[in-house]
Design an enzyme around this catalytic site. Structure first.
Site, PDB file in Angstrom:
ATOM      1  N   ALA A  21       0.828  -1.200   0.000  1.00  0.00           N
ATOM      2  CA  ALA A  21       0.000   0.000   0.000  1.00  0.00           C
ATOM      3  C   ALA A  21       0.865   1.253   0.000  1.00  0.00           C
ATOM      4  O   ALA A  21       1.868   1.336   0.718  1.00  0.00           O
ATOM      5  CB  ALA A  21      -0.917   0.003   1.214  1.00  0.00           C
ATOM      6  N   GLN A  73      -6.313  -6.916  -5.683  1.00  0.00           N
ATOM      7  CA  GLN A  73      -6.377  -7.369  -4.288  1.00  0.00           C
ATOM      8  C   GLN A  73      -7.457  -6.643  -3.507  1.00  0.00           C
ATOM      9  O   GLN A  73      -7.453  -5.410  -3.416  1.00  0.00           O
ATOM     10  CB  GLN A  73      -5.029  -7.177  -3.587  1.00  0.00           C
ATOM     11  CG  GLN A  73      -5.012  -7.817  -2.205  1.00  0.00           C
ATOM     12  CD  GLN A  73      -3.736  -7.566  -1.432  1.00  0.00           C
ATOM     13  OE1 GLN A  73      -3.472  -6.460  -1.010  1.00  0.00           O
ATOM     14  NE2 GLN A  73      -2.930  -8.611  -1.255  1.00  0.00           N
ATOM     15  N   CYS A 103      -2.303  -7.455   5.868  1.00  0.00           N
ATOM     16  CA  CYS A 103      -1.912  -6.069   6.149  1.00  0.00           C
ATOM     17  C   CYS A 103      -1.936  -5.795   7.653  1.00  0.00           C
ATOM     18  O   CYS A 103      -2.944  -6.039   8.317  1.00  0.00           O
ATOM     19  CB  CYS A 103      -2.841  -5.096   5.436  1.00  0.00           C
ATOM     20  SG  CYS A 103      -2.415  -3.358   5.743  1.00  0.00           S
ATOM     21  N   ARG A 228       9.829  -5.340   0.288  1.00  0.00           N
ATOM     22  CA  ARG A 228      10.756  -4.250   0.611  1.00  0.00           C
ATOM     23  C   ARG A 228      12.119  -4.415  -0.051  1.00  0.00           C
ATOM     24  O   ARG A 228      12.849  -3.443  -0.229  1.00  0.00           O
ATOM     25  CB  ARG A 228      10.907  -4.145   2.128  1.00  0.00           C
ATOM     26  CG  ARG A 228       9.645  -3.609   2.825  1.00  0.00           C
ATOM     27  CD  ARG A 228       9.771  -3.645   4.337  1.00  0.00           C
ATOM     28  NE  ARG A 228      10.036  -4.996   4.792  1.00  0.00           N
ATOM     29  CZ  ARG A 228      10.831  -5.297   5.818  1.00  0.00           C
ATOM     30  NH1 ARG A 228      11.460  -4.343   6.477  1.00  0.00           N
ATOM     31  NH2 ARG A 228      11.003  -6.549   6.171  1.00  0.00           N
TER      32      ARG A 228
END
Length: 324
Positions: A21, A73, A103, A228
């Site tokens: 996000a 998603q 999340c 990441r």
């Protein structure tokens, strides 16, 4: 080259880009795709927002041909809205619909969505079933290891997902309470792989070809996903692919090449979001691209003032002078 089939969708068995996000927007995804990301997933789409006709939510559903194979998603906490939203996504023709149950962000979790669903297996199953019954494409689920270290239940949730008709499950091998800290526990990915017959995608601590191969070898997963590890490094997917196919470790790009890639990324984000908004959202990417370069700390401080493409081009010139 090996491939994995997710509900009939063929995906190269190299590395996929994780949904993130406020990070993995269209420009970010396309940059990673250009460097060989095998599979992309959209930013999180609110099932309720979609059902209520929110325009911003609807824009997240738009798909570029270059993004395929591609998943949209969904997140939410009510089966009724999840089912309706999955049905509404059919008109966008996604290759896959993914349900977010991983999340950790407080505003998502506080509503009972995201990784909060790891605490409610019954509700999780109901959501998956509702999506499966209404989708014209395979439905997958992204989960975490569990809520915390005392409630590691990825295997239980994965089995529920399979029983509800999910075509694959992605496991981020950290708990919700870890957020993104500590070390991902790959043994949990292996446990899930051994417990279900549907494909399992592994996520957590993959940053290059060597770690990607290690995850494949140690967990038996069907696909590796990088999050990441791609920050400011879209070429990581090319590196992984080359290592897995040919056993070669590609060198990191030189400064000039990095700046050309950053420039391309910046131009893409401005193309899709307009120069003003695009430059605002590019600032965190800028900090990632220049990490480790001479003058990086000082330039990071001034990156918050970047507001035009011209200012970015001038900054690139400065970086090249400092790192010539």
């Amino acid at each position: 080259m090996d491939f994995v089939s997710i509900g009939g969708v063929k995906i190269e068995k190299t590395a996929a880009l994780a949904p993130m996000a406020s990070v993995a927007d269209k420009s970010y995804r396309l940059m990673c795709k250009e460097f060989g990301a095998a599979y992309l997933v959209s930013e999180m789409i609110s099932s309720k927002g979609l059902c209520y006709g929110d325009k911003k939510t609807a824009r997240l559903c738009e798909i570029e041909p270059e993004e395929r194979p591609y998943a949209l998603q969904l997140f939410g906490e009510e089966a009724e809205f999840m089912g309706r939203a999955a049905y509404m996504l059919n008109k966008f023709k996604p290759d896959i619909i993914d349900i977010n149950m991983g999340c950790p962000v407080p505003k998502i979790v506080s509503n009972g969505s995201g990784s909060a669903l790891m605490k409610d297996p019954q509700r999780a199953g109901d959501l998956i079933l509702a999506a499966v019954e209404n989708a014209d494409c395979p439905v997958t689920v992204k989960i975490r290891a569990g809520w915390d270290s005392d409630s590691i239940n990825a295997v239980e949730i994965a089995k529920i997902a399979e029983q509800a008709g999910a075509s694959a499950v992605t496991v981020h091998a950290r708990t919700r309470m870890q957020f993104y800290s500590g070390k991902a526990d790959w043994s949990i990915i292996r446990a899930v792989k051994e417990a279900v017959s549907i494909p399992v995608i592994g996520n957590g601590d993959v940053t290059d070809g060597i770690s990607a191969k290690a995850m494949y070898d140690e967990t038996g997963c069907d696909l590796v996903m990088i999050g990441r590890g791609s920050y400011g490094r879209p070429w990581v997917f090319e590196n992984v692919r080359e290592y897995l196919i040919n056993g070669k470790i590609l060198p990191e790009p030189d400064v000039q090449t990095k700046m050309q890639i950053m420039k391309r990324h910046c131009e893409l984000i401005c193309h899709y979001k307009g120069e003003e908004q695009g430059m605002k959202e590019m600032r965190h990417n800028f900090a990632w691209y220049i990490k480790g370069l001479n003058g990086a700390s000082k330039l990071r401080g001034s990156s918050g003032e970047l507001s035009t493409l011209d200012s970015m081009y001038k900054m690139i010139d400065t970086i090249l002078e400092l790192n010539g």
